[in-house]
Design a protein around this motif. Sequence first.
Motif, short mmCIF file in Angstrom:
data_model
loop_
_atom_site.label_atom_id
_atom_site.label_comp_id
_atom_site.label_asym_id
_atom_site.label_seq_id
_atom_site.Cartn_x
_atom_site.Cartn_y
_atom_site.Cartn_z
N GLN A 116 0.83 -1.21 0.00
CA GLN A 116 0.00 0.00 0.00
C GLN A 116 0.87 1.25 0.00
O GLN A 116 1.50 1.59 1.00
N PRO A 117 0.91 1.99 -1.12
CA PRO A 117 1.62 3.27 -1.14
C PRO A 117 0.74 4.40 -0.58
O PRO A 117 -0.46 4.46 -0.86
N ILE A 118 1.36 5.28 0.22
CA ILE A 118 0.66 6.44 0.80
C ILE A 118 1.46 7.70 0.50
O ILE A 118 2.65 7.76 0.79
N PHE A 119 0.79 8.69 -0.06
CA PHE A 119 1.40 9.99 -0.37
C PHE A 119 0.89 10.99 0.66
O PHE A 119 -0.30 11.33 0.69
N ILE A 120 1.78 11.48 1.55
CA ILE A 120 1.39 12.42 2.60
C ILE A 120 1.75 13.84 2.18
O ILE A 120 2.92 14.15 1.95
N SER A 121 0.75 14.71 2.07
CA SER A 121 1.01 16.09 1.66
C SER A 121 1.53 16.92 2.83
O SER A 121 1.01 16.84 3.95
N VAL A 122 2.54 17.72 2.54
CA VAL A 122 3.05 18.69 3.53
C VAL A 122 2.56 20.10 3.17
O VAL A 122 3.12 21.09 3.64
N ASP A 123 1.51 20.17 2.37
CA ASP A 123 0.94 21.45 1.93
C ASP A 123 -0.57 21.44 2.12
O ASP A 123 -1.34 21.49 1.15
N PRO A 124 -1.05 21.36 3.38
CA PRO A 124 -2.48 21.22 3.62
C PRO A 124 -3.31 22.42 3.18
O PRO A 124 -4.52 22.28 2.97
N ASP A 125 -2.69 23.58 3.04
CA ASP A 125 -3.44 24.76 2.63
C ASP A 125 -3.93 24.66 1.18
O ASP A 125 -4.93 25.27 0.82
N ARG A 126 -3.21 23.89 0.35
CA ARG A 126 -3.61 23.76 -1.05
C ARG A 126 -4.06 22.35 -1.43
O ARG A 126 -4.82 22.18 -2.39
N ASP A 127 -3.57 21.37 -0.70
CA ASP A 127 -3.86 19.98 -1.07
C ASP A 127 -5.04 19.43 -0.28
O ASP A 127 -4.90 18.99 0.87
N THR A 128 -6.20 19.45 -0.90
CA THR A 128 -7.40 18.86 -0.29
C THR A 128 -7.36 17.35 -0.52
O THR A 128 -6.66 16.86 -1.40
N PRO A 129 -8.12 16.59 0.25
CA PRO A 129 -8.19 15.14 0.01
C PRO A 129 -8.62 14.81 -1.42
O PRO A 129 -8.11 13.86 -2.02
N GLU A 130 -9.55 15.60 -1.96
CA GLU A 130 -10.02 15.35 -3.33
C GLU A 130 -8.90 15.58 -4.34
O GLU A 130 -8.71 14.79 -5.27
N LYS A 131 -8.17 16.66 -4.17
CA LYS A 131 -7.06 16.96 -5.08
C LYS A 131 -5.97 15.89 -4.97
O LYS A 131 -5.39 15.47 -5.98
N LEU A 132 -5.69 15.45 -3.75
CA LEU A 132 -4.68 14.43 -3.54
C LEU A 132 -5.08 13.10 -4.16
O LEU A 132 -4.24 12.38 -4.72
N ALA A 133 -6.35 12.77 -4.09
CA ALA A 133 -6.83 11.52 -4.68
C ALA A 133 -6.63 11.53 -6.19
O ALA A 133 -6.15 10.55 -6.78
N GLU A 134 -6.97 12.64 -6.82
CA GLU A 134 -6.81 12.77 -8.27
C GLU A 134 -5.33 12.74 -8.67
O GLU A 134 -4.94 12.06 -9.62
#
Length: 200
Positions: A102-120
């Motif tokens: 299971q690969p997981i990409f953790i964003s360090v930019d929560p102000d711009r990276d919403t869960p929806e954007k990260l999923a796409e």
Amino acid sequence: MASNLTTLRNLLLLTLALLAGIVTAYILSPQSGSPGQPMLKTLGGDFTLQGVDGDVSLHDFKGKVVLIYFGYTHCPDVCPTSLAVISQAMKNLDPDQREQVQPIFISVDPDRDTPEKLAEYSAFFYPSIIGVTGSREKIDQTVSQYGAFYRIVDMKDSAMGYAVDHSSRIYLINKQGELSSTVAHGTPPEKLETEIKALL
């Protein structure tokens, strides 16, 4: 007297240099400055962040090998390169092996990276990569747990507003949920594939 002081000072400097070398050799392994086993034992651990379908915790994937990467979707080159390496390594595995990773990409930019954007964004590289974010506090805690780092860099003359400098390692978690090893930026997919298979 001055000669004796100079000799003592030189001996002290030499001793400090030797100690620094010993500490560095202890902490770092021979491969590209990867953290060695003594340091790895102090890193890692469970976390809970937010994915597009709700909470995502490391313990959700016990029994699987987990690949963790810290980055952000506006990253111009480092993140796409590393995620492409993860993608190719996953494609190199056979279907049964892929089911155990299971690969997981953790964003360090929560102000711009919403869960929806990260999923796409994550799905563009590989369908099973889960993109997650959270509060700044939770992200900072997770970054600290894994010995990663990031910092915001203002870009006043850019439409982006700011960039994020960050470490670029892939963290491999074994089936017991423990940090097993890290893979440095620029490592070929075949090397990552080998590291994954060793944990299956």
